[in-house]
Design a protein around this motif. Structure first.
Motif, PDB file in Angstrom:
ATOM      1  N   PHE A  12      -0.156  -0.136 -32.265  1.00  0.00           N
ATOM      2  CA  PHE A  12      -0.214  -0.653 -31.481  1.00  0.00           C
ATOM      3  C   PHE A  12      -1.339   0.148 -30.736  1.00  0.00           C
ATOM      4  O   PHE A  12      -2.296   1.000 -31.585  1.00  0.00           O
ATOM      5  CB  PHE A  12       1.361   1.292 -31.006  1.00  0.00           C
TER       6      PHE A  12
ATOM      7  N   ARG B   4       0.729  -7.456 -25.349  1.00  0.00           N
ATOM      8  CA  ARG B   4       0.797  -7.493 -26.579  1.00  0.00           C
ATOM      9  C   ARG B   4      -0.650  -7.182 -26.677  1.00  0.00           C
ATOM     10  O   ARG B   4      -0.675  -6.952 -28.153  1.00  0.00           O
ATOM     11  CB  ARG B   4       1.436  -8.217 -26.342  1.00  0.00           C
TER      12      ARG B   4
ATOM     13  N   MET C  99       6.851   0.379 -33.777  1.00  0.00           N
ATOM     14  CA  MET C  99       6.035   0.284 -33.302  1.00  0.00           C
ATOM     15  C   MET C  99       6.275  -0.558 -32.240  1.00  0.00           C
ATOM     16  O   MET C  99       5.783  -0.472 -30.790  1.00  0.00           O
ATOM     17  CB  MET C  99       5.391  -1.045 -34.078  1.00  0.00           C
ATOM     18  N   GLN C 100       7.464  -1.383 -32.098  1.00  0.00           N
ATOM     19  CA  GLN C 100       8.413  -1.837 -31.292  1.00  0.00           C
ATOM     20  C   GLN C 100       9.322  -0.955 -30.165  1.00  0.00           C
ATOM     21  O   GLN C 100       8.770  -1.167 -28.836  1.00  0.00           O
ATOM     22  CB  GLN C 100       9.648  -2.162 -32.140  1.00  0.00           C
TER      23      GLN C 100
ATOM     24  N   LYS D  21      -5.660  -6.826 -31.522  1.00  0.00           N
ATOM     25  CA  LYS D  21      -4.226  -6.133 -32.786  1.00  0.00           C
ATOM     26  C   LYS D  21      -5.344  -7.225 -33.600  1.00  0.00           C
ATOM     27  O   LYS D  21      -5.188  -6.418 -34.566  1.00  0.00           O
ATOM     28  CB  LYS D  21      -3.222  -7.068 -32.704  1.00  0.00           C
TER      29      LYS D  21
ATOM     30  N   LYS E 124       5.930   2.498 -23.312  1.00  0.00           N
ATOM     31  CA  LYS E 124       4.271   2.096 -23.212  1.00  0.00           C
ATOM     32  C   LYS E 124       4.599   1.654 -21.499  1.00  0.00           C
ATOM     33  O   LYS E 124       5.336   0.370 -21.500  1.00  0.00           O
ATOM     34  CB  LYS E 124       3.699   1.844 -24.088  1.00  0.00           C
TER      35      LYS E 124
ATOM     36  N   ALA F 191      -0.055   8.011 -27.150  1.00  0.00           N
ATOM     37  CA  ALA F 191       0.688   7.350 -28.360  1.00  0.00           C
ATOM     38  C   ALA F 191       0.979   8.728 -29.256  1.00  0.00           C
ATOM     39  O   ALA F 191       2.756   9.020 -29.422  1.00  0.00           O
ATOM     40  CB  ALA F 191      -0.779   6.907 -29.824  1.00  0.00           C
TER      41      ALA F 191
ATOM     42  N   PHE G  85       7.416   2.005 -29.429  1.00  0.00           N
ATOM     43  CA  PHE G  85       5.679   2.195 -29.151  1.00  0.00           C
ATOM     44  C   PHE G  85       6.067   0.957 -27.893  1.00  0.00           C
ATOM     45  O   PHE G  85       5.705   1.596 -26.399  1.00  0.00           O
ATOM     46  CB  PHE G  85       5.164   2.364 -29.775  1.00  0.00           C
ATOM     47  N   ALA G  86       6.063  -0.422 -28.248  1.00  0.00           N
ATOM     48  CA  ALA G  86       6.125  -1.515 -26.922  1.00  0.00           C
ATOM     49  C   ALA G  86       6.970  -1.148 -25.633  1.00  0.00           C
ATOM     50  O   ALA G  86       6.772  -1.594 -24.572  1.00  0.00           O
ATOM     51  CB  ALA G  86       5.954  -2.915 -27.898  1.00  0.00           C
TER      52      ALA G  86
ATOM     53  N   GLY H 224      -3.488   2.339 -27.746  1.00  0.00           N
ATOM     54  CA  GLY H 224      -2.852   3.086 -26.444  1.00  0.00           C
ATOM     55  C   GLY H 224      -4.277   3.726 -25.706  1.00  0.00           C
ATOM     56  O   GLY H 224      -5.025   3.002 -26.548  1.00  0.00           O
TER      57      GLY H 224
ATOM     58  N   LYS I  57       7.236  -1.729 -38.259  1.00  0.00           N
ATOM     59  CA  LYS I  57       7.318  -2.063 -37.944  1.00  0.00           C
ATOM     60  C   LYS I  57       8.459  -1.371 -36.034  1.00  0.00           C
ATOM     61  O   LYS I  57       8.699  -1.783 -35.273  1.00  0.00           O
ATOM     62  CB  LYS I  57       8.072  -3.905 -37.871  1.00  0.00           C
TER      63      LYS I  57
ATOM     64  N   GLU J  20       2.405  -6.342 -35.724  1.00  0.00           N
ATOM     65  CA  GLU J  20       3.294  -5.882 -35.743  1.00  0.00           C
ATOM     66  C   GLU J  20       3.347  -4.573 -36.457  1.00  0.00           C
ATOM     67  O   GLU J  20       4.331  -4.258 -35.966  1.00  0.00           O
ATOM     68  CB  GLU J  20       4.532  -6.923 -36.156  1.00  0.00           C
TER      69      GLU J  20
END
Ligand SMILES: Cc1ncc(COP(=O)(O)O)c(C=O)c1O
Length: 348
Positions: A71, A51, A224-225, A56, A231, A79, A227-228, A73, A221, A68
């Protein structure tokens, strides 16, 4: 706030992401027998934080955006690719982009089998707002805007971008790779208002870390979740994170100021040369320069050991070279070669 989940590919919306060993145990201290690593410490024997919490936190302070909503990358190119993978059903959905612009939108679209509808900028490189909207349909999931735009160098006005954010039914991706060189502020402050906004930035340009490959995305958020979830679990390696944290402690303002001053100096110097037809105004760390004979000037520069980008075969950039702003000495070198182009030899 728009319902973003309805835009997401169904297989991604229902994805159970890979859970790493380090996702399950939150502490830093312990005997780690969970990830099949080599236990003997050499500084890199452990997997990195999936994370990227420390980096971050630092970026969060720098940008004033909650962790949160960030992201990180492997370059912004990761991205860009994730935008396609998360939102576009291959072969069914489509994306919209301006032309000319950054080439990776096309490459990522092609890799993901997503038709990219490219809309030419107006002749003065301004945004063809209504033409962009005319190209959309119910399968249009992404709209890429690059501001300042590569290779034209100009920013697009805030009102035009919000106009598109209010009317486009998909995600608007604003690539701000060059924003630190612009007079116009970033759109980061719009994130609270627009859940369909994704902003891309990078540590490769003003922050001077192209070799570390660290691209940034900022969004709601929930986005971005996603993306998490999609990835690669350990997409950023420990060495890159450590170097970035150290380098982010440096103030790059003075470097950016020098680059901006040099941009002005080179613009003036190039504008006086007979082989230069136009130097376009730039809000970035490069200049788009229309010349009389792009191929020959390009070759002459190469011969002198100066490499620029020949964009003369890109639609909308005919006869143009894109020249990155270097150090003052590098710029002098480039200027002396372009100045000498086509000068008659004085025979005594
Ligand atoms: C507009 C734009 N976006 C993104 C990138 C790629 O940035 P990164 O090095 O973070 O992959 C570039 C690189 O030149 C660029 O011009």
């Amino acid at each position: 706030m728009k319902d973003i989940l309805s835009l997401v590919r169904p297989n991604i919306a229902s994805l159970s992401p890979y859970s790493t060993a380090r996702d399950e145990y939150k502490g830093d201290i312990g005997i780690f027998l969970d990830a099949n690593e080599n236990p003997f410490n050499n500084g890199y024997n452990r997997y990195p934080d999936p994370r990227q919490r420390a980096l971050k936190a630092r970026i969060s302070l720098l940008k004033g955006i909650a962790p949160e909503q960030i992201f990180i990358g492997n370059g912004s190119d990761e991205a860009i690719d994730l935008c396609f993978r998360i939102f576009c059903i291959p072969g069914t959905d489509n994306a919209i982009a301006i032309r000319p612009s950054y080439g990776m939108y096309r490459v990522a679209a092609d890799i993901n089998d997503v038709p990219l509808r490219e809309v030419p900028l107006n002749a003065d490189f301004s945004l063809p707002v209504d033409n962009l909207l005319d190209q959309t349909d119910e399968h249009s999931k992404l709209l890429f805007l690059c501001s300042p735009n590569n290779p034209t160098g100009n920013c697009f006005p805030l009102e035009q971008i919000t106009y598109l954010l209010n009317r486009f039914g998909g995600m608007v991706v604003v690539d701000e790779a060059y924003i630190d060189f612009a007079e116009q502020p970033s759109l980061l402050t719009l994130l609270d208002k627009y859940s369909n906004l994704i902003i891309l930035q990078t540590l490769s340009k003003a922050y001077g870390m192209a070799g570390l490959r660290l691209g940034l995305a900022f969004a709601a958020k929930e986005v971005m979740q996603l993306f998490a979830n999609v990835k690669y679990p350990y997409n950023i390696n420990l060495s890159a994170m450590e170097h970035a944290e150290r380098l982010l402690a440096r103030d790059v303002c003075s470097e950016v100021e020098i680059i901006k001053k040099e941009r002005m100096r080179i613009t003036k110097a190039l504008s006086t040369l007979p082989c230069v037809l136009r130097v376009y105004p730039s809000d970035a760390n490069f200049l788009l320069v229309k010349v009389t004979d792009a191929d020959r000037i390009y070759d002459q520069l190469i011969e002198g050991g100066v490499i620029v980008r020949n964009r003369s075969r890109v639609k909308g950039c005919e006869d143009c070279l894109r020249i990155t702003i270097g150090t003052p000495a590098e710029n002098d070198n480039m200027l002396s070669i372009v100045s000498a182009f086509n000068k008659p030899l004085i025979v005594k």
